[in-house]
Every structure is written in structure tokens, then in C-alpha cells.
Motif scaffolding. Structure first.
Motif, short mmCIF file in Angstrom:
data_model
loop_
_atom_site.label_atom_id
_atom_site.label_comp_id
_atom_site.label_asym_id
_atom_site.label_seq_id
_atom_site.Cartn_x
_atom_site.Cartn_y
_atom_site.Cartn_z
N GLU A 273 0.68 -1.10 -0.07
CA GLU A 273 0.14 0.13 -0.16
C GLU A 273 1.06 1.33 0.09
O GLU A 273 1.75 1.28 0.73
CB GLU A 273 -1.07 -0.14 1.12
CG GLU A 273 -1.94 1.06 1.17
CD GLU A 273 -2.96 1.07 2.35
OE1 GLU A 273 -4.16 0.61 2.15
OE2 GLU A 273 -2.45 1.46 3.54
N ILE A 274 0.46 2.11 -0.82
CA ILE A 274 1.31 3.42 -1.05
C ILE A 274 1.03 4.38 0.14
O ILE A 274 -0.17 4.48 0.32
CB ILE A 274 1.05 4.14 -2.37
CG1 ILE A 274 1.63 3.03 -3.62
CG2 ILE A 274 2.09 5.15 -2.50
CD1 ILE A 274 1.00 3.65 -4.73
N ALA B 9 6.37 0.53 -2.12
CA ALA B 9 4.97 -0.13 -2.32
C ALA B 9 5.27 -1.40 -3.30
O ALA B 9 4.67 -2.28 -3.20
CB ALA B 9 3.85 0.65 -2.51
N GLN C 169 -1.59 3.50 -7.05
CA GLN C 169 -1.88 2.09 -6.78
C GLN C 169 -2.32 1.16 -7.44
O GLN C 169 -2.05 -0.04 -7.62
CB GLN C 169 -2.75 2.33 -5.45
CG GLN C 169 -3.21 1.16 -4.55
CD GLN C 169 -2.13 0.82 -3.49
OE1 GLN C 169 -1.38 1.70 -3.02
NE2 GLN C 169 -1.57 -0.27 -3.67
N THR D 86 -2.65 -5.96 -1.55
CA THR D 86 -2.12 -5.71 -0.29
C THR D 86 -2.03 -6.80 0.80
O THR D 86 -3.33 -7.53 0.74
CB THR D 86 -2.52 -4.33 0.42
OG1 THR D 86 -3.83 -4.34 0.48
CG2 THR D 86 -2.21 -3.13 -0.69
#
Length: 344
Positions: free
Chosen positions: A210-211, A289, A241, A303
Motif C-alpha cells: 500500500e502506497i 510499495a 496504486q 495488499t
């Protein structure tokens, strides 16, 4: 007189009839020409209509063929992307196999050494007399083991006699069992920590892949008011993302330097160049990420929750998580005793 008048009238009638007959002959000819012309025009129109229909049919077939070609090109592109993905996964499996093979050799060597020590002890070649003769040093122990090995070679003892396959299998099975138990413990701890409100604690859940949106917000805040900056940050972060979730985007290159090959980011990738132009903070957040996504869920591209030590920036150990939970239980117990003091 009357006869002359009658003769003149007959001649007029005769001329009139002759003129009418001549006109009718001309009209008949014109009608025939018109009929021929009508037939020719009709045939021409029919041919034109046929040609138009044929042209439309050809255009329809060409359009259908064009659509099929586009669909085929799209499928070929997907297949090409899948082939590249499979090649990368095969390369990674090959690297993992090499690593496992190396670990297996090391484990086999350790098992052989352990079994040699066991055989030596059983044969009485090494005597540990801690109570009567003092404690034997490690160097003496190793020297005795070496003597045992050389003696075994002199007696033509085979390697199978020094290496117990059953013992090896038992140790490997126990190691696998411990790994599974540790995996189940971490899985349960992730569930427990997911239900605990500890946003300010060092040990908490991190979604790997996850960014971090903060660099996007900082970049937007320098150009927009705070409300607009939030919306822009969320929008841009979501777009990247989605990009790292794309299994066909693999901005890596493989290098080999004095050892097994490894994958590193390819600076020549066009998308990475665009990302770098957005700023160093955004670049670091997205690439971090991306690496987490490749490590934790390369195939699924979603994720994955992980226990994380935010203070030291690494994966938290099981012991750290248990110590944290024990601390929380102790704090709750103290708070409960404080709020409900025992009656005297």
C-alpha cells in the motif's frame, strides 16, 4: 363548283391523314427508343444498386475483419504479457531453487557432522569425564571427532554409515513443523492486532504493497489549498496504486555480479521516468510499495497485512508482539485495580 370544293376537301383530308400517319410513325419510333432507353436506365440502376450492395458488404466484411484483427492483437498482447510474467516467475523460482539447494547442502553437511559426533560418542572414541577427569575442551572434542572420521576412512566405512537418512528426514520434518507453527502464530497475531486500536504504538499492522499517501499530499499542498490538495493527493495516489497492481508492469532488470542474479529497478523504464519526475518522495513511496507487492503477493497483486515495527522500520518479531500484548494486559489490569480498589 361544288365538285371542285369537294375534291379540295378530300385532298385536305388525305394530307391530314397522311400527316397524322407520319406523326404516329415518328411517335412510334420515339416510343421504341424511349422503351430501349428505359430498359437501359433500369438495367443501369439495377447494376448500380447491386454494386452498392456489394460495396457495403465488402465494407462490412472489412470492418469485421479489422475488429477481429484488433481483438487478435489485444489477445496476442495479453499472451505476450503473460509469457513475460511466466518467464519472470520461472526465473524467480530458479533463484529460489538454487537458494534451497544451497541451504539443503548446508543442512546435509551439518547433519553429517552431527551424526559423526553421535557415532563417535557411541563408539567410545570421545569420553567426556567432567566429574573425574575435568571438562574436555571444544578443541579436544573436535580433534577426537576428526580422529574418528579418519579411523572410519581407514576401516573403509561408507558414507551411508556416517550419515543417518532417517535422522535427516526427522530433523527436516521437525523444522517444517516449527515453521508452520510459527506461521500460524503470526497469522493469529495479525488477527489480534487488527482488532486493537494502537495507531500510536511502535508495533502495529502495516499493509504491505500500500502506497504512503503523505508524499502526494505534501506535493499537492505546495500548489493547492488544503481541501483541494487532499483530493488531488488521493486521486494521484490511487492512480499509482492501480498501476502497481497491474501484473504486466514489471520495471525491473536482472543483473549478475559475482554470485546469483538479482532483480533491480530498471531506470530506463518510461513509467519510472515519469514517476521520478513527480518528486523524490513520491518516487520512493511508490517503488517501496511496488517492492513490497512483489515480495508478499506477486501473483495476486493485492495488499497483505504484516506485523511491523515502525520504530525500526522492519517486520516485527513474534517475541516483540507477545511482549507488547503482555504489556497491554498488564496496563489494563493495573487500570482495572485502580478503578476498582479492594474493599477493606
Amino acid at each position: 363548283m361544288a365538285s371542285e370544293h369537294g375534291a379540295g376537301l378530300d385532298q385536305d383530308i388525305t394530307r391530314l391523314i397522311s400527316s397524322v400517319e407520319c406523326d404516329m410513325t415518328v411517335q412510334t419510333g420515339i416510343l421504341k427508343q424511349y422503351a430501349k432507353l428505359h430498359d437501359a436506365v433500369k438495367a443501369f440502376l439495377e447494376e448500380k444498386a447491386k454494386n452498392t450492395h456489394d460495396k457495403q458488404e465488402v465494407e462490412r466484411l472489412q470492418e469485421e475483419l479489422s475488429n477481429k484483427n484488433k481483438k487478435l492483437s489485444f489477445e496476442m498482447e495479453n499472451l505476450r504479457g503473460m509469457n513475460q510474467l511466466l518467464e519472470r516467475e520461472n526465473q524467480q523460482l530458479s533463484v529460489k531453487n538454487e537458494k534451497l539447494s544451497h541451504e539443503n547442502k548446508e543442512l546435509t553437511l551439518k547433519l553429517k557432522e552431527k551424526h559423526v559426533e553421535t557415532v563417535a560418542l557411541k563408539r567410545g572414541s570421545i569420553v567426556l569425564s567432567g566429574h573425574t577427569q575435568g571438562v574436555q575442551t571444544r578443541s579436544m572434542f573436535n580433534r577426537k571427532v576428526q580422529e574418528c572420521i579418519e579411523d572410519g576412512g581407514a576401516n573403509n566405512e561408507s558414507k551411508e554409515e556416517l550419515f543417518d537418512q532417517v535422522l535427516s528426514n526427522r530433523i527436516i520434518a521437525e523444522d517444517c513443523k516449527k515453521r508452520r507453527e510459527l506461521f500460524e502464530i503470526r497469522k493469529k497475531l495479525i488477527q489480534v492486532f487488527g482488532d486493537i486500536d494502537h495507531c500510536r504504538q511502535n508495533i502495529r499492522i502495516k499493509m504491505m504493497g500500500e502506497i504512503n499517501c503523505k508524499p502526494f499530499f505534501d506535493a499537492s499542498l505546495s500548489e493547492h489549498p488544503i481541501d483541494i490538495a487532499k483530493d488531488e493527493a488521493v486521486k494521484n495516489c490511487s492512480a499509482w496504486q492501480q498501476k502497481i497492481k497491474d501484473p504486466f508492469w514489471h520495471p525491473y532488470k536482472r543483473i549478475t555480479e559475482d554470485g546469483p542474479s538479482e532483480e533491480v529497478l530498471n531506470d530506463e523504464d518510461e513509467t519510472l521516468k515519469k514517476l521520478k519526475a513527480c518528486g523524490e518522495g513520491i518516487y520512493e513511496a511508490v517503488t517501496e510499495a511496488l517492492k513490497e507487492m512483489d515480495e508478499y503477493n506477486r501473483s495476486g497483486r493485492t495488499t497483505v497485512p504484516e506485523l511491523w515495527n515502525y520504530k525500526e522500520g522492519r517486520k516485527a518479531t513474534v517475541l516483540e508482539c507477545i511482549e507488547y500484548l503482555g504489556k497491554r494486559v498488564k496496563e489494563q489490569s493495573c487500570k482495572k485495580r485502580k478503578n476498582n480498589p479492594p474493599s477493606i
